[in-house]
Scaffold this motif. Structure first.
Motif, mmCIF file in Angstrom:
data_model
loop_
_atom_site.group_PDB
_atom_site.id
_atom_site.type_symbol
_atom_site.label_atom_id
_atom_site.label_comp_id
_atom_site.label_asym_id
_atom_site.label_seq_id
_atom_site.Cartn_x
_atom_site.Cartn_y
_atom_site.Cartn_z
ATOM 1 N N PRO A 26 0.783 -0.945 -0.023
ATOM 2 C CA PRO A 26 -0.012 0.096 -0.025
ATOM 3 C C PRO A 26 0.944 1.454 -0.086
ATOM 4 O O PRO A 26 1.977 1.209 0.624
ATOM 5 N N ASP A 75 -4.799 -5.288 0.437
ATOM 6 C CA ASP A 75 -3.809 -5.018 1.126
ATOM 7 C C ASP A 75 -3.926 -3.705 1.859
ATOM 8 O O ASP A 75 -3.090 -3.513 3.035
ATOM 9 N N SER A 76 -4.799 -2.729 1.320
ATOM 10 C CA SER A 76 -4.711 -1.521 2.061
ATOM 11 C C SER A 76 -6.042 -1.365 3.104
ATOM 12 O O SER A 76 -6.430 -0.427 3.504
ATOM 13 N N TYR A 101 -3.147 5.511 7.011
ATOM 14 C CA TYR A 101 -2.805 4.063 6.899
ATOM 15 C C TYR A 101 -2.451 3.418 8.247
ATOM 16 O O TYR A 101 -1.920 4.059 9.036
ATOM 17 N N HIS A 122 -2.801 -3.753 8.205
ATOM 18 C CA HIS A 122 -2.895 -4.141 6.812
ATOM 19 C C HIS A 122 -1.907 -5.241 6.643
ATOM 20 O O HIS A 122 -2.566 -6.182 5.754
#
Length: 303
Positions: A28, A174-175, A248, A253
């Motif tokens: 990400p 993934d994110s 994030y 993640h």
């Protein structure tokens, strides 16, 4: 300087993504390879000079720096990032690449045979909710087999497993750490693991052809606000993409990968700069983010 930065940011989505080892493993918020390449070139460092990326992530800048004949130093607080960056900057010959593929198929076939014979393997605690039952057993068999693989080839095999984990899981992407329903057929984990080795073989061959013999690298786990593994005045240039504030949670993640690969994520969870989980109190989160960036800039000035 501003014109060079503007030029480096003029890249199109998908452009240059499929070169060298960049396409091997999703990550990400990865720095765009074309931007990394342009920024490294803009520094105009002589061959053999040392370029540092203190937030190296999956190693995009390191790959581009080595392709331009530099000594690349990568640092990251995530042990997954360090392991992945090392594989993506692994200088190989044809024999090593063939051995990687050969061992991948041996591991997959061995896991398939063991499961067919009724063998059962340990599953990491809490991971049952993230995989369909047949996928869970296939991954557990692969994980057990990979414990017997060593050296650079073993490291490459573990990153093969890392590269397919999220796609095989019930994690949205993934994110995103959201759990969703997916259809993953029996045998998919074993097939994808082995087949992915051919992609890594192609990527490593392209990287070996691009990086001149004098290009070297060093990758280590380190806190970018301290950089204790980087000596004073040892770096000639820096190219990096610092974390975005309150965007994030890399530790969440990549949780599947930390668990299945046996990586210790405690330092990452406590020290990840800008992580969204640190902004539950926005004022305090912003303060700590500013302090972290200030400490990072002081560390860069020292090195």
């Amino acid at each position: 300087v501003s014109s060079r930065l503007a030029e480096a940011l003029r890249v199109r989505a998908g452009e240059d993504d499929a070169t060298l080892t960049h396409p091997f493993h999703a990550y990400p918020a990865r720095l765009h390879p074309g931007t990394a390449r342009a920024l490294v070139r803009a520094l105009a460092l002589p061959p053999g000079a040392t370029l540092l990326d203190p937030f190296c992530g999956s190693g995009t800048v390191l790959v581009e720096a080595m392709a331009q004949g530099l000594h690349a130093e990568g640092r990251d607080l995530s042990p997954l990032a360090v392991a992945l960056a090392e594989v993506k900057t692994w200088r190989t010959d044809a024999a090593a690449r063939r051995e990687l593929v050969r061992r991948a198929y041996i591991v997959a076939d061995g896991a398939r045979d063991a499961l067919r014979d009724g063998a059962r393997f340990d599953v990491p605690a809490g991971e049952g909710r993230w995989f369909l039952p047949h996928t869970l057993h296939e991954l557990a068999a692969l994980r057990a087999a990979l414990r017997r693989e060593h050296g650079a080839v073993g490291d490459g095999l573990r990153m093969l497993l890392s590269s397919v984990l999220v796609k095989l899981s019930l994690q949205r992407a993934d994110s995103s750490s959201e759990r969703v329903e997916k259809h993953v057929p029996p045998g998919a984990a074993l097939h994808r693991f082995a087949y992915k080795s051919k992609e890594l073989e192609r990527c490593l061959a392209a990287f070996a052809a691009a990086a001149p013999p004098g290009a070297t690298r060093g990758v280590a786990e380190d806190d970018a606000t301290v950089l204790e593994t980087v000596p004073d005045r040892s770096v000639d240039g820096v190219v990096t993409s610092p974390p975005y504030a309150n965007t994030y949670d890399y530790a969440d993640h990549h949780a599947r990968r930390y668990v299945w690969l046996g990586l210790d994520d405690r330092a990452m969870r406590s020290g990840e700069l800008g992580a969204a989980r640190g902004f539950r109190d926005p004022v305090d989160g912003a303060r700590r983010f500013r302090e972290g960036l200030a400490a990072h800039c002081a560390a860069l000035a020292r090195v």
